[in-house]
Write an enzyme that holds these catalytic residues in place. Structure first.
Site, short mmCIF file in Angstrom:
data_model
loop_
_atom_site.label_atom_id
_atom_site.label_comp_id
_atom_site.label_asym_id
_atom_site.label_seq_id
_atom_site.Cartn_x
_atom_site.Cartn_y
_atom_site.Cartn_z
N LYS A 1 -11.69 10.57 -4.74
CA LYS A 1 -10.75 9.51 -5.13
C LYS A 1 -10.33 8.67 -3.93
O LYS A 1 -10.18 7.45 -4.04
CB LYS A 1 -9.53 10.08 -5.84
CG LYS A 1 -8.64 10.97 -5.00
CD LYS A 1 -7.50 11.54 -5.83
CE LYS A 1 -6.63 12.49 -5.05
NZ LYS A 1 -5.88 11.86 -3.96
N THR A 2 -10.13 9.30 -2.76
CA THR A 2 -9.72 8.55 -1.57
C THR A 2 -10.80 7.53 -1.20
O THR A 2 -10.50 6.38 -0.87
CB THR A 2 -9.44 9.49 -0.39
OG1 THR A 2 -8.45 10.44 -0.79
CG2 THR A 2 -8.94 8.72 0.81
N ASP B 1 -1.69 6.50 -5.47
CA ASP B 1 -2.42 7.77 -5.43
C ASP B 1 -1.49 8.88 -5.90
O ASP B 1 -0.27 8.77 -5.80
CB ASP B 1 -2.91 8.03 -4.01
CG ASP B 1 -3.94 9.15 -3.95
OD1 ASP B 1 -4.44 9.57 -5.02
OD2 ASP B 1 -4.24 9.61 -2.83
N GLU B 2 -2.07 9.98 -6.41
CA GLU B 2 -1.31 11.15 -6.87
C GLU B 2 -0.22 10.74 -7.87
O GLU B 2 0.93 11.17 -7.79
CB GLU B 2 -0.68 11.89 -5.67
CG GLU B 2 -1.65 12.31 -4.59
CD GLU B 2 -2.54 13.48 -4.98
OE1 GLU B 2 -2.49 13.90 -6.15
OE2 GLU B 2 -3.29 13.98 -4.12
N GLN C 1 -3.34 18.64 -11.93
CA GLN C 1 -2.77 19.06 -10.65
C GLN C 1 -1.30 18.66 -10.52
O GLN C 1 -0.77 18.54 -9.41
CB GLN C 1 -3.57 18.46 -9.49
CG GLN C 1 -5.03 18.94 -9.44
CD GLN C 1 -5.75 18.45 -8.21
OE1 GLN C 1 -5.48 18.89 -7.09
NE2 GLN C 1 -6.70 17.55 -8.40
N ARG D 1 -9.29 24.49 -4.30
CA ARG D 1 -9.28 24.28 -2.84
C ARG D 1 -10.54 24.86 -2.21
O ARG D 1 -10.88 24.54 -1.08
CB ARG D 1 -8.07 24.95 -2.18
CG ARG D 1 -6.67 24.53 -2.63
CD ARG D 1 -6.48 23.05 -2.62
NE ARG D 1 -6.76 22.50 -3.93
CZ ARG D 1 -7.00 21.21 -4.16
NH1 ARG D 1 -7.00 20.35 -3.16
NH2 ARG D 1 -7.23 20.77 -5.37
#
Length: 730
Positions: A35-36, A226-227, A257, A613
């Site tokens: 996504k980044t 973002d997020e 998340q 992770r």
């Protein structure tokens, strides 16, 4: 140099994100889905292809570290600097707006920013001055309610006219409303904001001031968040106000998340984005570039059990890899020892320790792990332990800087007036406080005419005058000098490092080292600021930078140490190998979250975050008994692993412990008659959140049965029986 040929760098879904620049866009970005990179290329596309000016683009990130990384990667891609781009966290961007627009506020532009310790200090003084009973009105509960109200944009005056759970009647709420009023009054006197105020006053300003709102709506033609699943109501309102003109808003996030409801984040923001903005385009990023398929199969199976979510299915081209392990131990000591032995073996076989993380649900679980790692002589670091900027000596030097920048900051003044010790006793300080209160002025102001305060004796006046002269010299320097010179001047003038080094106490020696490290950090900031802004960094530039640092911004990747951390602290990170310990009911899911469906779903999302992770290897473990205080209890393996197919794990066999757990589905083929079931089809039941409903299907027996329920409010969902009440019980 940036190339318009996106196909060599991005997959088809990512390219869709980059090119869909007009109108509302919801990007459901699964863990590790790049996504980044998509955001970076989207910004580059706007700048290069659509010729949008950098200052017309706003990018909001979750951490300062993420903001710096995004900016650096974007500039590397473009080949030139874009410092006029607005990129940062909500707090840093709102802080920037508030300082620019201070003429519209009751605060000047150099207001102080109070952290938790500062808040507690102010509240304790209010309790003492007004006689509030800390047992009847607990300090931590008051702080939680302050945050809760501010996240909902409710000031003290708003509560008086409300009839809700936030403004409920009762002795606590009656006291809370008065404390809240006094607290905000004290912040105003000190010209200070707490962290929640930064968002609160920005949202209020945008809602109420047409001039300011119009200015920033016109400026921010393209907005990216973002997020987004981690935003709260105040943040939602800020973005809603800013995006209302151009409506070119792109939110990126993963509802799977969303793990921060306890600090005000609302999953509804991402789940209902399509209701908040008309004609929304949705793009799902499901290709994972981090983990092997064996790990993703487990992650997909875990999160599929949640009801409130956008459907996504992660997949990867990185191969199947090694299946996750599920290990059972006698107790937490054996669990810690075996994890340490596994890490030691990997280390000796050539694995780098900074590629290994041990995750747990609660901080208290780290004690046994720390002991085991020390026994094995494995270098480790605990992420999220006492944060550098929260240490006593660092808060002391920061208090000096705050008072120099904002002389009205009485809390910081009280911290430093006799630190390091300079002979100004508590009696003198109390008389200064009384004088300041009587004449409604700051303590700093009292210092300037100390000779006129007759209540203080000549010895006290002399010492206070010396301190006043010292502060005046620091203030004069700070108005024109590099912040690095100011910091060095304070530390050297006070002989602070020598003061601690002369002590025999090892803690004091560590404090001297921390002050040296603070100078190092200031030097790094100074160099970076000078390079990016082509002017001297002043104190007013440095303080916001320090105030907005977080634990996540301080995770160092260059030290070869194993990471021990809570799963919450692991969000946004990735490691070759992940151990998740204590996968047991009452730990994961946590006992405080097991009595409500929403709580269990958030705990399941937390488990999912921990799993995703891992890049190459994942190991989960639970124990048969665990020490609690001076006795033992026998935890059950987590419902989250009970509900999984054993074939998802390395040996593919089910542990007998799992069969013993009460919520396990029956392994027998015996037909269960309706008369044997605790719940019946057609039975009326009640749930605390969803209200009354009717059972459509029963899977299992007793309170552990899974019920399909149609609720009268229109919700259809599956709920474990222990989470609902029958009509008689309700």
């Amino acid at each position: 140099m940036f190339s318009l040929d996106l196909s060599t760098e991005l997959n088809s879904r990512q390219i869709e994100v980059v090119k869909s620049t007009e109108g509302p866009l919801l990007v459901l970005a699964g863990a590790g889905s790049g996504k980044t990179k998509s955001i970076i290329y989207r910004v580059a596309w706007l700048l290069k292809q659509q010729k949008v000016a950098p200052w017309n683009i706003l990018v909001v990130t979750f951490t300062n570290k993420a903001a710096r990384e995004l900016q650096d990667r974007l500039e590397k891609l473009l080949g030139y600097s874009v410092r006029s781009l607005w990129v940062g966290t909500f707090h840093s961007l709102c802080l920037r707006i508030l300082r620019f627009e201070s003429r519209h506020l009751a605060f000047n532009s150099n207001f102080s920013i109070y952290d938790d310790d500062d808040q507690k200090s102010v509240l304790k003084k209010i309790y003492k001055a007004h006689g509030f009973d800390i047992k009847k009105v607990p300090l931590q509960k008051v702080m939680a309610y302050l945050g809760k109200n501010k996240n909902k944009l409710l000031l003290p005056e708003d509560l008086d006219s409300m009839d809700s759970d936030v403004a409920a009647s009762g002795e606590f709420m009656k006291s809370f409303k008065e404390i809240y009023r006094l607290y905000q009054q004290q912040l105003l006197l000190n010209q200070a904001l707490d962290f929640d105020d930064i968002l609160l006053f920005t949202a209020k300003l945008l809602q109420s001031n047409d001039e300011v709102r119009s200015k920033y709506q016109s400026m921010f033609r393209y907005i990216m968040i973002d997020e987004y699943q981690d935003t709260n109501y105040a943040q939602f309102q800020i973005i809603f106000q800013l995006a209302n003109q151009h409506r070119n808003i792109c939110v990126v996030g993963d509802d799977d998340q969303a793990i921060y409801s306890w600090r005000g984040a609302s999953i509804r923001n991402i789940l209902e984005f399509e209701r908040d903005y008309n004609e929304v385009k949705t793009v799902r990023l499901e290709q994972n570039y981090r983990s092997t398929m064996s790990i993703l199969d487990l992650a997909n199976a875990v999160i599929a059990k949640n009801y409130r979510r956008h459907n996504k299915l992660l997949w990867s081209e990185l191969g199947r890899g090694e299946a996750p392990e599920l290990l059972s131990f006698e107790d937490e000591t054996q669990e810690a020892r075996c994890v340490a032995e596994k890490v030691f073996g990997m280390w000796k076989s050539g694995a780098k320790l900074n590629n290994i993380a041990i995750l747990y649900r609660t901080n208290a679980q780290s004690r046994n792990l720390e002991y085991a790692f020390m026994q094995q002589k494995i270098p480790y670091v605990i992420v999220g332990s006492l944060y550098f900027y929260q240490r006593m000596e660092i808060k002391d030097i920061l208090a000096y800087l705050k008072v120099i920048a904002n002389p009205d900051d009485n809390e910081s003044m009280l911290r430093i007036i006799n630190e390091p010790p300079r002979g100004i006793g508590q009696t003198t300080i109390n008389k200064l406080i009384a004088h300041a209160g009587k004449y409604r002025c700051s303590l700093f102001n009292c210092l300037t005419y100390i000779e006129q305060i007759s209540e203080i004796n000549s010895g006290g006046k002399r010492k206070v005058a010396e301190f006043a002269q010292l502060m005046a010299s620091f203030k004069s320097l700070a108005d024109k000098a590099n912040v690095l010179e100011v910091v060095k001047s304070i530390i050297e003038e006070l002989k602070w490092i020598e003061h601690y080094r002369n002590s025999k106490d090892q803690k004091d020696i560590s404090r001297a080292e921390n002050l040296i490290e603070f100078v190092t950090a200031t030097s790094e900031f100074s160099e970076r600021f000078l390079r990016e802004n082509e002017r001297l960094p002043l104190l007013q530039d440095y303080l916001p930078h320090i105030a907005l640092q977080t634990d996540l911004d301080k995770v160092q990747d260059d030290q070869d140490t194993a990471r021990l951390m809570t799963i919450h602290n692991a969000k946004g990170l990735e490691f070759d190998t992940i151990f998740i310990v204590g996968v047991e009911d009452e730990l994961l899911p946590h006992r405080m979250s097991m009595d409500a469906q929403d709580g269990v779903e958030e705990e399941r999302r937390l488990f999912y975050v921990g799993i995703t992770r891992a890049k190459l290897k994942l190991c989960l473990s639970y124990v048969k008994f665990r020490r609690l205080y001076d006795t033992f209890y026998y935890p059950k393996p987590s419902v989250f692993i009970q509900e999984l197919d054993p074939r998802l794990f390395l040996d593919g066999k089910e542990d007998p412990m799992l069969q013993m757990a009460p919520r396990t589905r029956p392994k027998t083929n015996k037909v269960i008659l309706e008369s044997e079931k605790h719940y019946r089809i057609g039975q009326r039941v009640f749930h605390d959140e969803y209200g009354y409903g009717k059972i459509l299907n029963v899977d299992g027996v007793g309170a552990a049965a899974t019920l399909t329920i149609s609720f009268e409010k229109g919700t259809l969902t599956k709920i474990i029986g222990s989470f609902i009440r029958t009509d008689n019980e309700a």
